[in-house]
Design an enzyme around this catalytic site. Structure first.
Site: not given
Ligand code: F6R
Ligand code: MG
Ligand code: MG
Length: 365
Positions: A11, A228, A231
């Site tokens: 991504d 983080y 995902k």
């Protein structure tokens, strides 16, 4: 003929928010892979997307973990990041965690699933790609495909599958692996893979021929980055037909929109909805999580396809059920089990809130 099938994804910017990939990114990736095909580094390729993830599907003859192939993917993602930067897309360069390429994209952010095999008379492969979920999402469907006779009747009535499959399972917290034979050791196997946030099925092998049957990306972005960053949005390659499960047996597990980790802020449980590629646009509460399945026949490494397998009407009920489950889960708001347990949440304010309120806690007798 030895062929390597490499699926490498990242991504590098979402449009709009984290819901889709901008066509200019796909066009830029196409330029890079066209050149690599012209220069004969690749036999063939397809560029696609799943939600905000850019997917490079490549065939070549260089084996897995090949530096040239990984560098090609890395350079492509870096260049696509520049396109994303100009368009001011959201989360530009999100999955590129390193400043410079160092031999292999594993551990640098992108997800990788690769396998090398001798192409069969008819080589059927299905490539699964998911968005808004983590790598352990493949555990349940891989178990059903390769170990559950209620899903795969071939395990019972097909001579060439009757000896079963073996599962390579990775313990991503302890950084170690173990193999289990199915059906003999399914109870032991399930103790581990039923906990998909820690134990992940990396590969599946045909026990009799030792041929590779499936492989998945098991990179955990949060563990690589130490914080983080989104995902994993994993990918998985499955070989089909003949001594492997039939196409219908490979797709059947996705008629259940089973619950996975991910969804909004990577911090919720939600149903995994099987969709056509054009419907991989997680928009409702940044979800629900999506999975697409592209099917190919290989011909001398050429990718004949894709067929967009979940476009089929027979997955309408799974989508309806996924939307119903999404409503039900959403009604729980910030409560578990919709919200993930504390240690699995990707976003948390717990340390700050705890620190602020520390002085107000009174010990119970
Ligand atoms: C989940 C995901 C999104 C984002 C959310 C907030 O994997 O990508 O749900 O977590 O949209 O995104 P930021 O923090 O980038 O504004
Ligand atoms: Mg994103
Ligand atoms: Mg994504």
């Amino acid at each position: 003929m030895n062929i390597t099938l490499s699926v490498i994804k990242a991504d590098v910017g979402g449009y709009v928010g984290h819901s889709e990939s901008h066509p200019d990114l796909l066009a830029k990736a196409d330029e890079w892979l066209t050149r690599a095909k012209r220069e004969k580094l690749l036999v063939d390729y397809r560029v696609t997307k799943c939600g905000d993830d850019l997917q490079l599907i490549m065939t070549h003859q260089n084996g897995v973990d090949n530096e040239k192939i990984h560098k090609l993917a890395w350079d492509t993602f870096v260049d696509c990041t520049e396109v994303a930067r100009k368009l001011k897309l959201h989360g530009v360069g999100q999955d590129l965690l390193a400043d410079a390429f160092s031999g292999n994209v594993k551990g640098m952010g992108p997800g990788v699933a690769e396998m090398e095999f001798v192409e069969r008379e008819a080589e059927t492969v299905i490539i699964f790609m998911a968005d808004k979920t983590s790598s352990g999402a493949w555990n349940l469907p891989l178990y059903k495909m390769f170990a559950d006779p209620f899903n795969t009747i071939g395990l019972v009535i097909a001579e060439n599958m009757h000896d079963g499959f073996s599962f390579e399972v990775h313990d991503i917290k302890e950084h170690r692996k173990i193999n289990f034979n199915a059906p003999d050791e399914i109870y032991d196997l399930l103790v581990f893979i039923g906990a998909p946030s820690r134990f992940m099925v990396k590969a599946v092998y045909h026990r009799k021929t030792k041929e590779i049957a499936a492989t998945s990306s098991t990179q955990r972005l949060a563990l690589i980055a130490g914080r983080y960053v989104g995902k994993d949005d994993p990918v998985c390659i499955v070989r089909s037909q003949g001594q492997f499960p039939a196409v219908g047996e490979v797709l059947e597990p996705f008629t259940l929109p089973f619950l996975v980790e991910g969804w909004m802020r990577g911090s919720h449980h939600g149903p995994l909805m099987p969709v056509a590629t054009e419907d991989s646009t997680p928009t409702r509460f940044d979800g629900p999580p999506r999975v697409i399945a592209l099917g190919f026949q290989l011909s001398g490494g050429k990718l004949v396809g894709p067929r967009d397998m979940f476009a089929d009407k027979s997955f309408d009920n799974a989508r309806k059920q996924a939307n119903d489950v999404a409503d039900f889960m959403r009604a729980h708001g910030p409560f578990e089990p919709h919200r993930l347990p504390l240690e699995e949440m990707e976003y948390t304010t717990m340390p700050q809130v705890m620190e602020k309120l520390e002085g107000r806690f009174v010990h119970l007798d």
